[in-house]
Scaffold this motif. Structure first.
Motif, PDB file in Angstrom:
ATOM      1  N   ILE A 186       0.852  -1.191   0.000  1.00  0.00           N
ATOM      2  CA  ILE A 186       0.000   0.000   0.000  1.00  0.00           C
ATOM      3  C   ILE A 186       0.891   1.245   0.000  1.00  0.00           C
ATOM      4  N   GLU A 187       0.275   2.364  -0.418  1.00  0.00           N
ATOM      5  CA  GLU A 187       0.957   3.652  -0.343  1.00  0.00           C
ATOM      6  C   GLU A 187       0.343   4.413   0.826  1.00  0.00           C
ATOM      7  N   PRO A 188       1.090   4.680   1.895  1.00  0.00           N
ATOM      8  CA  PRO A 188       0.511   5.255   3.106  1.00  0.00           C
ATOM      9  C   PRO A 188      -0.075   6.642   2.850  1.00  0.00           C
ATOM     10  N   VAL A 189      -1.244   6.918   3.439  1.00  0.00           N
ATOM     11  CA  VAL A 189      -1.844   8.244   3.307  1.00  0.00           C
ATOM     12  C   VAL A 189      -2.261   8.837   4.648  1.00  0.00           C
ATOM     13  N   GLU A 190      -2.407   7.986   5.675  1.00  0.00           N
ATOM     14  CA  GLU A 190      -2.856   8.506   6.966  1.00  0.00           C
ATOM     15  C   GLU A 190      -2.206   7.727   8.100  1.00  0.00           C
ATOM     16  N   GLY A 191      -1.814   8.442   9.149  1.00  0.00           N
ATOM     17  CA  GLY A 191      -1.231   7.778  10.314  1.00  0.00           C
ATOM     18  C   GLY A 191       0.212   7.349  10.097  1.00  0.00           C
ATOM     19  N   LEU A 192       0.946   8.141   9.308  1.00  0.00           N
ATOM     20  CA  LEU A 192       2.332   7.795   8.990  1.00  0.00           C
ATOM     21  C   LEU A 192       3.189   7.610  10.239  1.00  0.00           C
ATOM     22  N   ARG A 204       5.039   1.491  14.780  1.00  0.00           N
ATOM     23  CA  ARG A 204       4.772   0.049  14.720  1.00  0.00           C
ATOM     24  C   ARG A 204       5.887  -0.684  13.979  1.00  0.00           C
ATOM     25  N   ARG A 205       6.476  -0.032  13.016  1.00  0.00           N
ATOM     26  CA  ARG A 205       7.547  -0.654  12.223  1.00  0.00           C
ATOM     27  C   ARG A 205       8.912  -0.423  12.873  1.00  0.00           C
ATOM     28  N   GLN A 206       8.909   0.308  13.986  1.00  0.00           N
ATOM     29  CA  GLN A 206      10.154   0.600  14.690  1.00  0.00           C
ATOM     30  C   GLN A 206      11.169   1.279  13.787  1.00  0.00           C
ATOM     31  N   LYS A 207      10.654   2.294  13.084  1.00  0.00           N
ATOM     32  CA  LYS A 207      11.533   3.080  12.229  1.00  0.00           C
ATOM     33  C   LYS A 207      11.520   4.528  12.722  1.00  0.00           C
ATOM     34  N   SER A 208      12.641   5.186  12.632  1.00  0.00           N
ATOM     35  CA  SER A 208      12.725   6.551  13.132  1.00  0.00           C
ATOM     36  C   SER A 208      12.118   7.533  12.133  1.00  0.00           C
ATOM     37  N   GLN A 209      12.096   7.168  10.863  1.00  0.00           N
ATOM     38  CA  GLN A 209      11.452   8.022   9.880  1.00  0.00           C
ATOM     39  C   GLN A 209      10.805   7.161   8.804  1.00  0.00           C
ATOM     40  N   ASN A 243       9.878   5.783   5.152  1.00  0.00           N
ATOM     41  CA  ASN A 243      10.506   5.656   3.833  1.00  0.00           C
ATOM     42  C   ASN A 243       9.759   4.563   3.077  1.00  0.00           C
ATOM     43  N   TYR A 244      10.225   4.244   1.889  1.00  0.00           N
ATOM     44  CA  TYR A 244       9.489   3.320   1.038  1.00  0.00           C
ATOM     45  C   TYR A 244       9.376   1.910   1.619  1.00  0.00           C
ATOM     46  N   SER A 245      10.190   1.566   2.589  1.00  0.00           N
ATOM     47  CA  SER A 245      10.105   0.214   3.137  1.00  0.00           C
ATOM     48  C   SER A 245       8.989   0.098   4.184  1.00  0.00           C
ATOM     49  N   LEU A 246       8.301   1.210   4.464  1.00  0.00           N
ATOM     50  CA  LEU A 246       7.299   1.217   5.533  1.00  0.00           C
ATOM     51  C   LEU A 246       6.191   0.185   5.301  1.00  0.00           C
ATOM     52  N   THR A 247       5.659   0.148   4.084  1.00  0.00           N
ATOM     53  CA  THR A 247       4.507  -0.715   3.796  1.00  0.00           C
ATOM     54  C   THR A 247       4.677  -1.512   2.506  1.00  0.00           C
ATOM     55  N   SER A 248       5.892  -1.586   1.976  1.00  0.00           N
ATOM     56  CA  SER A 248       6.084  -2.236   0.675  1.00  0.00           C
ATOM     57  C   SER A 248       6.385  -3.715   0.846  1.00  0.00           C
ATOM     58  N   GLY A 249       5.357  -4.482   1.136  1.00  0.00           N
ATOM     59  CA  GLY A 249       5.480  -5.925   1.282  1.00  0.00           C
ATOM     60  C   GLY A 249       4.356  -6.390   2.182  1.00  0.00           C
ATOM     61  N   PRO A 250       3.868  -7.606   1.954  1.00  0.00           N
ATOM     62  CA  PRO A 250       2.686  -8.070   2.686  1.00  0.00           C
ATOM     63  C   PRO A 250       2.892  -8.147   4.199  1.00  0.00           C
ATOM     64  N   GLY A 251       4.061  -8.585   4.643  1.00  0.00           N
ATOM     65  CA  GLY A 251       4.298  -8.639   6.085  1.00  0.00           C
ATOM     66  C   GLY A 251       4.481  -7.244   6.657  1.00  0.00           C
ATOM     67  N   ALA A 252       5.162  -6.396   5.891  1.00  0.00           N
ATOM     68  CA  ALA A 252       5.456  -5.042   6.356  1.00  0.00           C
ATOM     69  C   ALA A 252       4.186  -4.208   6.500  1.00  0.00           C
ATOM     70  N   LEU A 253       3.284  -4.274   5.528  1.00  0.00           N
ATOM     71  CA  LEU A 253       2.094  -3.424   5.616  1.00  0.00           C
ATOM     72  C   LEU A 253       1.188  -3.874   6.761  1.00  0.00           C
TER      73      LEU A 253
END
Length: 199
Positions: A103-109, A115-120, A122-132
């Motif tokens: 998915i391409e994130p649009v809300e609640g970034l 939840r993804r334990q990322k400090s900022q 980027n494209y890896s946020l939701t690009s994959g079935p497990g990741a999203l």
DNA sequence: ACAGAGATTAACT
DNA sequence: GTTAATCTCTGTA
């Protein structure tokens, strides 16, 4: 406007998988709303499809939800770690499902990043079935949820993609499925940076 | 009862 | 490029 029960209960899972591109997937979990535009899907057409968990109408406690009505969630654990989110389609006793792969994130970034334990973000946020699934807060407790409720749901948008913007191809990670492994059941938006990037 | 594989991802070398 | 993480289901005993 939520997608209706009638949308999910149609017969042609490939058509639905194609039409899900550009729709918006919402979750409202832990009082936090997150949402993203669907940019990549895969259709699973059991009972004939060997890549599906419900191949040959196989019923287990895990696959039971496939055999109910369309418009429910199917969440399962892959490799013991990743929760993969699917939408069940077609009517009772016809076990079709569509895997949402990106998915391409649009809300609640910011919620997604936590939840993804990322400090900022980027494209890896939701690009994959497990990741999203992780970004949206989906886990196996959300298996079998009615998508007409206000926990996980899909809405129509004004986005319409032309056929030339949509890339069809074989599904990912199912080489064991013999003749079904090569079928063009995967749909993604061409050149969209939020789609998954498997090797 | 136990071993093996899987609709994946991230952290290594 | 390789590997570890480790749940659910299946085949074998």
């Amino acid at each position: 406007m939520k997608l209706t029960r009638e949308f999910y209960e149609r017969d042609d899972v490939l058509t639905i998988a194609r039409e899900l591109l550009g729709k918006c997937l919402f979750t409202k979990l832990d009082d936090k709303v997150t949402a993203g535009i669907i940019v990549e899907t895969e259709a699973y057409a059991a009972p004939l499809d060997k890549a599906s968990h419900a191949y040959n109408n196989k019923r287990t406690s895990r696959t039971e939800i496939f055999f109910g009505r369309g418009g429910f969630s199917y969440v399962y654990l892959c490799y013991g770690i990743h929760h993969l989110f699917n939408v069940v389609t077609n009517k009772t006793d016809i076990p079709h499902a569509i895997l949402i792969r990106a998915i391409e994130p649009v809300e609640g970034l910011s919620t997604m990043a936590i939840r993804r334990q990322k400090s900022q973000t980027n494209y890896s946020l939701t690009s994959g079935p497990g990741a999203l699934s992780m970004a949206l807060g989906i886990n196996k407790r959300h298996n079998g949820i009615d998508l007409q409720e206000n926990k996980i749901w899909l809405e129509d948008t004004s986005i319409r993609y032309a056929n030339c913007q949509i890339q069809k191809g074989p599904r990912v990670g199912i080489a064991y499925a013999e003749e079904w492994a090569d079928k063009p059941y995967r749909f993604k938006i061409k050149d969209n940076p939020w789609t998954s990037k498997p090797k």
